[in-house]
Design a protein around this motif. Structure first.
Motif, PDB file in Angstrom:
ATOM      1  N   GLU A   5       1.174  -1.811   0.059  1.00 19.74           N
ATOM      2  CA  GLU A   5      -0.182  -0.031   0.108  1.00 19.74           C
ATOM      3  C   GLU A   5       0.856   1.640   0.214  1.00 19.74           C
ATOM      4  N   ILE A   6       2.838   0.745   0.393  1.00 14.47           N
ATOM      5  CA  ILE A   6       2.858   2.395   0.496  1.00 14.47           C
ATOM      6  C   ILE A   6       4.054   2.398  -0.781  1.00 14.47           C
ATOM      7  N   ASP A   7       3.795   3.652  -1.212  1.00  7.81           N
ATOM      8  CA  ASP A   7       5.019   4.034  -2.555  1.00  7.81           C
ATOM      9  C   ASP A   7       6.251   4.227  -2.309  1.00  7.81           C
ATOM     10  N   ILE A   8       6.977   3.724  -3.243  1.00  9.89           N
ATOM     11  CA  ILE A   8       8.465   4.473  -2.766  1.00  9.89           C
ATOM     12  C   ILE A   8       8.550   4.534  -4.179  1.00  9.89           C
ATOM     13  N   ASN A   9       9.206   6.122  -4.470  1.00 11.96           N
ATOM     14  CA  ASN A   9       9.684   6.252  -5.557  1.00 11.96           C
ATOM     15  C   ASN A   9       8.402   5.880  -7.079  1.00 11.96           C
ATOM     16  N   ASP A  10       6.959   6.352  -6.493  1.00 11.63           N
ATOM     17  CA  ASP A  10       6.459   5.978  -7.801  1.00 11.63           C
ATOM     18  C   ASP A  10       6.466   4.903  -7.779  1.00 11.63           C
ATOM     19  N   GLU A  11       6.285   3.575  -6.817  1.00 12.55           N
ATOM     20  CA  GLU A  11       6.286   2.499  -7.636  1.00 12.55           C
ATOM     21  C   GLU A  11       5.883   1.358  -5.885  1.00 12.55           C
ATOM     22  N   PRO A  12       5.398   0.662  -5.287  1.00 12.13           N
ATOM     23  CA  PRO A  12       4.755  -0.721  -4.546  1.00 12.13           C
ATOM     24  C   PRO A  12       5.984  -0.615  -3.577  1.00 12.13           C
ATOM     25  N   ALA A  13       6.301  -0.005  -2.449  1.00 13.84           N
ATOM     26  CA  ALA A  13       7.428  -0.540  -1.746  1.00 13.84           C
ATOM     27  C   ALA A  13       8.068  -2.060  -2.017  1.00 13.84           C
ATOM     28  N   ILE A  14       6.687  -2.634  -1.884  1.00 14.51           N
ATOM     29  CA  ILE A  14       6.891  -3.805  -2.021  1.00 14.51           C
ATOM     30  C   ILE A  14       8.120  -4.154  -3.162  1.00 14.51           C
ATOM     31  N   LYS A  15       8.322  -3.826  -4.153  1.00 13.63           N
ATOM     32  CA  LYS A  15       9.064  -3.660  -5.228  1.00 13.63           C
ATOM     33  C   LYS A  15      10.441  -3.352  -5.132  1.00 13.63           C
ATOM     34  N   ASN A  16      10.610  -2.767  -4.242  1.00 10.86           N
ATOM     35  CA  ASN A  16      12.034  -2.714  -3.832  1.00 10.86           C
ATOM     36  C   ASN A  16      12.389  -3.297  -2.935  1.00 10.86           C
ATOM     37  N   ASP A  17      13.683  -4.108  -3.476  1.00 12.50           N
ATOM     38  CA  ASP A  17      14.750  -4.587  -2.695  1.00 12.50           C
ATOM     39  C   ASP A  17      15.121  -4.802  -1.387  1.00 12.50           C
ATOM     40  N   LEU A  18      15.413  -3.320  -0.843  1.00 10.09           N
ATOM     41  CA  LEU A  18      15.387  -3.308   0.705  1.00 10.09           C
ATOM     42  C   LEU A  18      14.978  -3.704   1.597  1.00 10.09           C
ATOM     43  N   VAL A  19      12.947  -3.560   0.816  1.00  8.68           N
ATOM     44  CA  VAL A  19      12.179  -3.649   1.991  1.00  8.68           C
ATOM     45  C   VAL A  19      11.814  -5.470   1.551  1.00  8.68           C
ATOM     46  N   ARG A  20      11.987  -5.644   0.645  1.00  6.42           N
ATOM     47  CA  ARG A  20      12.164  -7.286   0.152  1.00  6.42           C
ATOM     48  C   ARG A  20      12.776  -8.103   1.214  1.00  6.42           C
ATOM     49  N   SER A  21      14.128  -7.892   1.319  1.00  6.48           N
ATOM     50  CA  SER A  21      15.394  -8.776   1.926  1.00  6.48           C
ATOM     51  C   SER A  21      15.385  -8.441   3.180  1.00  6.48           C
ATOM     52  N   LYS A  22      14.356  -7.037   3.446  1.00  3.79           N
ATOM     53  CA  LYS A  22      13.809  -7.149   5.589  1.00  3.79           C
ATOM     54  C   LYS A  22      12.761  -8.230   5.826  1.00  3.79           C
TER      55      LYS A  22
END
Ligand SMILES: Cc1cc2nc3c(=O)[nH]c(=O)nc-3n(C[C@H](O)[C@H](O)[C@H](O)COP(=O)(O)OP(=O)(O)OC[C@H]3O[C@@H](n4cnc5c(N)ncnc54)[C@H](O)[C@@H]3O)c2cc1C
Length: 407
Positions: A268-285
């Motif tokens: 539900e949260i966006d980082i750099n205009d895309e869902p945070a779930i696509k961010n590598d750091l978030v996925r790794s956490k």
């Protein structure tokens, strides 16, 4: 241990699942708060416990005569796993059922067990644990509340603190000093008492989260019958240890927002205009916390396996809390950072996932203290699991009234 269900276990799991589906709400990653100063939540919790009790699910592993169904340890695990998938109130009965119940089962008379255990299992009467004092928390054997015998009664004077649920509890277990002339661990005795007894004053403590789940409790000439003593006079420490080992088990893995709530938030949260779930750091956490959650699950299963062999919960059950309490704090902190400025909102009506991360962040520090601080649990694991040298305890064999704190 074989993690696959046997055909009988699969059948039992389905039975649990069917009942829960009809009677409980699914978890959607945003469980309601466990603040039982909220009267509606207290009512919900009692109603849920009663519903389980009536259907035979309340305390599966307790004997039938005390409100259980004498289920096997495996059935108990299966039920707990299935119930954890639903949003049901839980914390309020943890102390009574997880600590007071086992100690009553081991030390109370048959008549007392029949009187108190079923109503505890049903959620009709709530119990609290009166151990900690202003100058005796980690070192609970250094406590100063005292009981003096007067005929067939004991008269208690002193103060306890951080007593969870004392403001709505019907009964409590208490450890007090009955002999100050011997070393601190040797002069203690253990009782249970009616929290409505004359001379008990309960004062709730307001917490940073806004809730008021624990209390200061003052005792002035409180009379307790000798028949409510659990264990021998002077052997209260031994009884307290049974409670403390069960405490480690009971609060090993508190109900909390986990990787699944974080995954939901990251969609539900966006980082750099895309869902945070696509961010590598978030996925790794998320992957890290998933691994920790699985590790905790299997560690708990190891403890339950030894329980199923009839062994007492050992010091290794401390490991669950050493991992889970800091995990709660870290995960909540990360989820709040992810929300940017919105992370500071703590209003369940408007914050993401009903402010589950904010509430968890505010209460997680307390979990790192309750039931043994991180440092104390590490000491236990170091000494009693790894066999490392003991902490220095210079006051261990000195009579209590010769210690500066005991005068
Ligand atoms: C949410 C919550 C609920 C609670 N509920 C209950 C309850 O229902 N009933 C009850 O009786 N109590 C309850 N407690 C009290 C809890 O058991 C104590 O707070 C805890 O045991 C720590 O004691 P203390 O607060 O006196 O801290 P202290 O013992 O004074 O510790 C202070 C600091 O010193 C460190 N420390 C102390 N001794 C050592 C050592 N030997 N080696 C290394 N470090 C050490 C500790 O880790 C801590 O960081 C609750 C506490 C919390 C936070």
């Amino acid at each position: 241990m074989d993690f696959n269900d046997t055909p009988e276990e699969a059948k039992f799991r389905k039975k649990c699942r069917d009942w829960l589906e009809k009677n409980a709400n699914y978890k959607d990653g945003s469980s309601k708060s466990e603040d039982f100063a909220n009267k509606d939540r207290l009512k919900d919790a009692k109603a849920w416990q009663k519903k389980k009790y009536d259907a035979g699910w309340a305390m599966l592993h307790w004997p039938k005569e005390y409100g259980g169904i004498g289920a096997s340890s495996m059935e108990r695990i299966i039920w707990a796993n299935e119930e954890a998938k639903f949003d049901v109130p839980k914390g309020i009965f943890e102390i009574g059922l997880g600590m007071c119940g086992p100690v009553m089962m081991e030390y109370a008379s048959e008549e007392q067990k029949e009187r108190f255990l079923p109503s505890m299992a049903e959620g009709k009467e709530i119990w609290c644990q009166l151990f900690s004092e202003p100058s005796a928390g980690s070192d609970v054997a250094g406590l100063r509340s005292k009981a003096v015998q007067n005929g067939d009664k004991w008269i208690i004077n002193g103060q306890k603190v951080w007593t969870s649920g004392a403001h709505f509890s019907d009964f409590g277990i208490i450890v007090v000093r009955t002999d100050p002339n011997v070393a601190k661990h040797k002069g203690l005795s253990f009782f249970f008492l009616d929290m409505k007894s004359e001379g008990i004053e309960v004062k709730p403590i307001r917490q940073i989260s806004g809730g008021a789940n624990f209390n200061e409790v003052f005792f002035t000439d409180v009379r307790v019958p000798d028949s409510q003593r659990l264990g021998e006079v002077g052997e209260g420490w031994k009884v307290a240890l049974t409670t403390l080992m069960n405490e480690r088990l009971a609060i090993g893995v508190p109900k909390s927002a986990d990787y699944s709530s974080l995954t939901k938030a990251a969609k539900e949260i966006d980082i750099n205009d895309e869902p945070a779930i696509k961010n590598d750091l978030v996925r790794s956490k998320i992957a890290d916390w998933y691994i920790q959650a699985e590790g905790l699950k299997y560690t708990k299963m190891r403890t339950l396996t030894s329980l199923s062999k009839g062994e007492t919960p050992g010091p290794e059950s401390s490991i669950g809390k050493i991992v889970s309490a800091p995990k709660m704090q870290d995960l909540a902190s990360f989820a709040m950072d992810l929300q940017g400025a919105a992370g500071i909102m703590n209003d369940a009506e408007i914050a993401l996932l009903h402010s589950i991360f904010q509430s968890q962040w505010l209460s997680a520090a307390g979990y790192r203290i309750a039931g043994g601080t991180d440092e104390i649990l590490r000491n236990i694991v170091a000494e009693r699991v790894l066999g490392l040298p003991q902490d220095v305890r210079v006051d261990k064999s000195v009579p209590f009234n010769e210690l500066p704190s005991g005068r």
